[in-house]
Design an enzyme around this catalytic site. Sequence first.
Site, PDB file in Angstrom:
ATOM      1  N   LYS A 189       0.875  -1.209   0.042  1.00 54.63           N
ATOM      2  CA  LYS A 189      -0.043  -0.102   0.125  1.00 54.63           C
ATOM      3  C   LYS A 189       0.883   1.375   0.039  1.00 54.63           C
ATOM      4  O   LYS A 189       1.817   1.299   0.765  1.00 54.63           O
ATOM      5  CB  LYS A 189      -0.902  -0.168   1.404  1.00 54.63           C
ATOM      6  CG  LYS A 189      -2.055   1.018   1.375  1.00 54.63           C
ATOM      7  CD  LYS A 189      -2.928   0.836   2.712  1.00 54.63           C
ATOM      8  CE  LYS A 189      -3.969   1.903   2.598  1.00 54.63           C
ATOM      9  NZ  LYS A 189      -4.933   1.774   3.838  1.00 54.63           N
ATOM     10  N   SER A 246      -9.433  -0.898   7.610  1.00 56.39           N
ATOM     11  CA  SER A 246      -8.932  -0.363   6.254  1.00 56.39           C
ATOM     12  C   SER A 246      -8.271  -1.435   5.529  1.00 56.39           C
ATOM     13  O   SER A 246      -7.997  -1.556   4.458  1.00 56.39           O
ATOM     14  CB  SER A 246      -8.020   0.739   6.132  1.00 56.39           C
ATOM     15  OG  SER A 246      -8.886   1.695   6.099  1.00 56.39           O
ATOM     16  N   SER A 275      -9.653   1.638   3.110  1.00 59.72           N
ATOM     17  CA  SER A 275      -8.788   2.304   2.359  1.00 59.72           C
ATOM     18  C   SER A 275      -7.758   1.412   1.528  1.00 59.72           C
ATOM     19  O   SER A 275      -7.040   2.043   0.620  1.00 59.72           O
ATOM     20  CB  SER A 275      -7.942   3.562   3.111  1.00 59.72           C
ATOM     21  OG  SER A 275      -7.112   2.944   3.955  1.00 59.72           O
TER      22      SER A 275
END
Length: 519
Positions: free
Chosen positions: A76, A190, A166
């Site tokens: 990420k 997330s 996210s």
Amino acid sequence: MLSLTLKEVSLAFRESRISPTELCKKCLNRIKKTQHLNAFITVTEELSLKQAQQSEIRLSQGVPKGPLDGIPFAVKDNFCTENVKTTCASRMLKDYTPPYNATVVQKLLDQGAVLMGKTNMDEFAMGSGSIDGTFGPVKNPWSYAAPYRAHTAASPDSDWVVTGGSSGGSAAAVASLTSYLALGSDTGGSTRNPGSLCGVVALKPSYGLLSRHGLIPLVNSMDVPGIITRSVNDVATVLGVLQGLDIRDSTTVPAPTSLTDLPEDFDVKNICVGIPKEYHAPGLSEETLAQWSRVADLFERAGARVEQVSLPHTQYSIVCYHVLCCAEVASNMARFDGLEYGHRSNIDKSTEVMYASTRHEGFNDVVRGRILSGNYFLLKQNYQHYFVKAQKVRRLIADDFRRAFASGVDVLLTPTTLTDAARYHAFTQEDNRTRCAEEDVFTQPANLAGLPAVSVPVALSRRGLPIGLQLVGPALEDKKLLCVARWIEQRVGFPSISDCGDLCRGDTGVSMREQTSAV
């Protein structure tokens, strides 16, 4: 080959059925074919091939670094990666290149794993759809799979569903078979939220078990690096590599147990599964409720005790989370001032004007809104009423979990999300704050309490989209949690996306955004 487990890939390397370089090229080709998903912000092609070639030499000499040597992985884009851009999907950091690796990234590289690239996300991890980043939204790979296409007349390009967030890019990367594992971050769900919506396994470890050094912070007291893979055994393998003390993160704790392979014959007869009655929340879909009941029945038929438990302060958790999240965001985002690194505005009549214009240009509306809310909660006249009260409620929420586990419950079984993935056009009808409150309702209490939680895909909905269930365990009992999760995985028969048709398109009409040459 791309749908194999970590253990199967390692065996294929040892038996010379495929080489790390060949596998890396397959994954890079897959990334190009699935670029319409927008899962990656940066693809590190040259670096990937170099790392794969080094792995190939080690394996040919019979000296692999570990179980992940040669395995492609994604990260990420809020984890620092040396000489590879780390943007947090924000204009504020779009050209930021860190001089060091986050500890969890370095541990994977030390094992010989091959970095494929940095994945897309909500800006600064503030969102639950992976639609609010400056590089555009991430599309759920299941939007292009046969089960969903059979239930929608429109083209997937105009009728796609969100990944959740996210960490949507990481979940999409694993689900679309471009990486065998991916790192996400989990502050309020997330990692687990996109894991559930993309049909992959997603673990939020106990707070302190994995180092946060090099993870660009959102909420320091809740942030945890998350692990996304396609099987529970793979999660356990990666957790075994990543867990443990880090002198650069004072919140880390020693690993309570060395994680070897999970037992093949885990017996649930001695397990007590708690069903929190407060998690029958408004908006919970009939299909998710049915799967929740089905898995509870599986436990009961196998001889486990299944009991209803009460977590009475759950109703206050989302508001408590919002206050504490915004307060810490306001503090953490203060560092982005246009002076040391990141975006700097050309409007510089004075220092104050430069600060203001830099932050207005660099942050999106969602980030600025949370900063404003957080600064309001932290005002001298509001501090006791909002921040201190929220901290007290947080303690009550943690005590609810503690009492449940002290009563003999081993794990809690809950939904991960209210429903399967929403269509993008429906998802964007509500603002970020409302959506986060809905999507994080089942996940953020575990962050408030610092507990391990894992989302496991259990079925496809009538629309052909994944439904996930969540297990929550006592602090630092991550291994036991994963044993129970694997037991579920072995019995629910969740289909592999590779069995559901090709996710690729012919001509995507877009080019690779960026290919980073990093050495």
